[in-house]
Design a protein around this motif. Structure first.
Motif, PDB file in Angstrom:
ATOM      1  N   ILE A 135       0.847  -1.201   0.000  1.00 54.55           N
ATOM      2  CA  ILE A 135       0.000   0.000   0.000  1.00 54.55           C
ATOM      3  C   ILE A 135       0.880   1.248   0.000  1.00 54.55           C
ATOM      4  O   ILE A 135       0.657   2.187  -0.782  1.00 54.55           O
ATOM      5  CB  ILE A 135      -0.940  -0.010   1.223  1.00 54.55           C
ATOM      6  CG1 ILE A 135      -1.981  -1.126   1.058  1.00 54.55           C
ATOM      7  CG2 ILE A 135      -1.614   1.347   1.395  1.00 54.55           C
ATOM      8  CD1 ILE A 135      -2.834  -1.356   2.268  1.00 54.55           C
ATOM      9  N   SER A 186      -0.772   0.680  10.104  1.00 55.41           N
ATOM     10  CA  SER A 186      -1.906  -0.127  10.539  1.00 55.41           C
ATOM     11  C   SER A 186      -3.186   0.435   9.932  1.00 55.41           C
ATOM     12  O   SER A 186      -3.206   1.546   9.400  1.00 55.41           O
ATOM     13  CB  SER A 186      -2.014  -0.131  12.068  1.00 55.41           C
ATOM     14  OG  SER A 186      -2.784   0.953  12.513  1.00 55.41           O
ATOM     15  N   ALA A 187      -4.231  -0.347  10.062  1.00 59.69           N
ATOM     16  CA  ALA A 187      -5.527   0.099   9.538  1.00 59.69           C
ATOM     17  C   ALA A 187      -6.165   1.151  10.432  1.00 59.69           C
ATOM     18  O   ALA A 187      -7.258   1.636  10.141  1.00 59.69           O
ATOM     19  CB  ALA A 187      -6.462  -1.103   9.400  1.00 59.69           C
ATOM     20  N   ASP A 188      -5.481   1.503  11.510  1.00 65.52           N
ATOM     21  CA  ASP A 188      -6.063   2.433  12.480  1.00 65.52           C
ATOM     22  C   ASP A 188      -5.895   3.902  12.102  1.00 65.52           C
ATOM     23  O   ASP A 188      -6.389   4.774  12.825  1.00 65.52           O
ATOM     24  CB  ASP A 188      -5.428   2.226  13.862  1.00 65.52           C
ATOM     25  CG  ASP A 188      -5.928   0.952  14.521  1.00 65.52           C
ATOM     26  OD1 ASP A 188      -7.015   0.481  14.127  1.00 65.52           O
ATOM     27  OD2 ASP A 188      -5.234   0.436  15.404  1.00 65.52           O
ATOM     28  N   LYS A 237      -8.809   6.700   2.348  1.00 64.32           N
ATOM     29  CA  LYS A 237      -9.583   6.348   3.540  1.00 64.32           C
ATOM     30  C   LYS A 237      -9.470   7.419   4.617  1.00 64.32           C
ATOM     31  O   LYS A 237     -10.416   7.665   5.360  1.00 64.32           O
ATOM     32  CB  LYS A 237      -9.113   4.996   4.081  1.00 64.32           C
ATOM     33  CG  LYS A 237      -9.521   3.835   3.190  1.00 64.32           C
ATOM     34  CD  LYS A 237      -9.289   2.499   3.854  1.00 64.32           C
ATOM     35  CE  LYS A 237      -9.854   1.381   2.984  1.00 64.32           C
ATOM     36  NZ  LYS A 237      -9.665   0.050   3.588  1.00 64.32           N
TER      37      LYS A 237
END
Lengths: 349, 79
Positions: free
Chosen positions: A183, A238-240, A278
């Motif tokens: 990513i 991280s996705a956080d 996002k």
């Protein structure tokens, strides 16, 4: 304090995203059965292309951290010098007018730091105050402006500059084909931006810096950053990150605006760091901004990708290039970065 | 390939690529029990595609709640 001008510079190798995907495909196919999934990762970041420090074919020949960091020093000095010259020309100032220089990057290291090399290259005064910054990452564009403004509060006749140089492509870990690294390798690009800030007693034009606000989120060290080792900088992602926006940014902005007796309707201009789709979607979900408030940020992401600390300054530059909002209008610069943390800068035209 | 083979493959991928050490069964909930965020879920699916040499198709990931859901998708793609 006022923002007198913003300049920018990019390395000359611009590569569109599909060409980059094609260049990566062979390595991905050797690692992933469903290579289309990985290609889609690079398409879903909504980046149209990136400037690269080196010709595309040169990356395969980079051997280890030493060569990559040497390239960072060489290219970083070039684009840093060009960004400073661009900013000073726009401000109508010369290099010897500058009293203090903040220089931030999180994509390479040097001692003496880049700013020292730029004194030699550009001929800054020998009494220039230098503040190199490493480790703030994406937040450093806004935080650097804020810290330079802090300085000018105590030196109201001075000229300060912030230089941001981020050459993210030189941190590429070719052997790391983990999803977070894939990513990052689809999102981040290279470039530099420089800001000229002038003290209140100089009476220069440009939006004033009314106030700044730092916010640190305890216990979030693992959200984003680098793991630094023999091969250089390996991304921690991280996705956080969007969750940080959802959990914290609204409260931070609410409190900051309230302290200045302002509401969201008072903010005519948003200068936001283009962290990624996002992150921007999360901002649009939680902050009651006017429709299209982040248009310049989305456009910067599409044109050149995420340039870490440089990006919010590119959005600031584009903002200044547009017709100025009515006198007295407020703007808010926002960025978030490793820590995890955020920085807010309240502007007034 | 039997359900036991598929479950064993999921356990191995979760342990190898996501450091999941706890016991996994068909009723294990992916997000809450295994604490998989969206990047970890993506890693899990991509590594399962590698392991079983299949490609998930549109919609396959939409309803993934438990390990059993993953087994159902894998069974479908392996058939």
């Amino acid at each position: 304090m006022r923002i007198a001008a913003v300049g920018s510079a990019f390395p000359p190798h611009y590569v569109d995203q599909e060409t980059l995907i094609a260049a990566f495909r062979e390595a991905w196919a050797a690692r992933y059965h469903n290579v289309g999934r990985i290609e889609d990762l690079h398409r879903h970041v909504l980046v149209g292309g990136r400037h690269l420090s080196l010709p595309l074919e040169a990356y395969a020949r980079l051997e280890g951290f030493t060569e990559a960091n040497d390239a960072w020093i060489r290219v970083g000095t070039d684009v840093g010098a060009a960004a400073i010259e661009d900013a000073l020309a726009r401000a109508g100032l010369g290099v010897r007018d500058v009293d203090a220089l903040w220089c931030t990057s999180v994509t390479g290291v040097a001692a003496p730091s880049l700013d020292a090399r730029l004194i030699n290259r550009l001929g800054f005064r020998s009494d220039l105050k230098r503040v190199p910054i490493f480790g703030l990452g994406c937040v450093a564009g806004a935080a650097g402006v804020a810290r330079a403004a802090d300085y000018l509060r105590g030196h109201p006749r001075d000229v300060a500059m912030l230089l941001s140089v981020e050459l993210c492509s030189l941190t590429l870990q070719r052997d790391d084909l983990s999803i977070p690294n894939l990513i990052a390798s689809g999102l981040f690009g290279d470039g530099a931006a420089a800001v000229v800030l002038t003290g209140a007693e100089r009476g220069d034009a440009g939006p004033a810096i009314v106030a700044t606000r730092s916010a640190f989120y305890p216990g979030t060290e693992e959200v984003m950053g680098w793991r630094i080792g023999a091969s250089g900088f390996q991304v921690v992602l991280s996705a956080d990150v969007p969750e940080m926006v959802r959990q914290h940014l609204r409260g931070d902005v609410d409190a900051f605006l309230a302290d200045h007796h302002l509401g969201y309707d008072d903010i005519a201009v948003w200068v936001a760091h283009p962290g990624g789709p996002k992150v921007l979607q999360a901002m649009e979900d939680v902050l009651p901004m006017k429709p299209g408030a982040l248009a310049l940020t989305w456009e910067s992401l599409r044109q050149v990708g995420n340039l870490s600390s440089t990006s919010v300054l590119l959005v600031l530059k584009e903002t200044l290039a547009r017709a100025a909002p009515p006198c007295g209008s407020y703007g808010l610069m926002t960025a978030m970065g490793p820590g995890f943390c955020s920085e807010l800068v309240l502007l007034r035209w | 390939m039997t359900d036991a083979d598929i479950l064993a493959g999921i356990r191995d991928v979760a342990r190898t690529h996501l450091n999941v050490e706890r016991e996994i069964g068909a009723d294990t909930v992916l997000v809450e029990t295994l604490a998989l965020d969206s990047l970890a879920m993506l890693t899990l699916v991509a590594e399962l595609e590698n392991r079983f040499r299949v490609c998930f198709e549109d919609g396959d990931e939409a309803g993934l709640t438990t390990v059993g859901d993953l087994m159902t998708v894998l069974r479908r793609r392996l058939s």
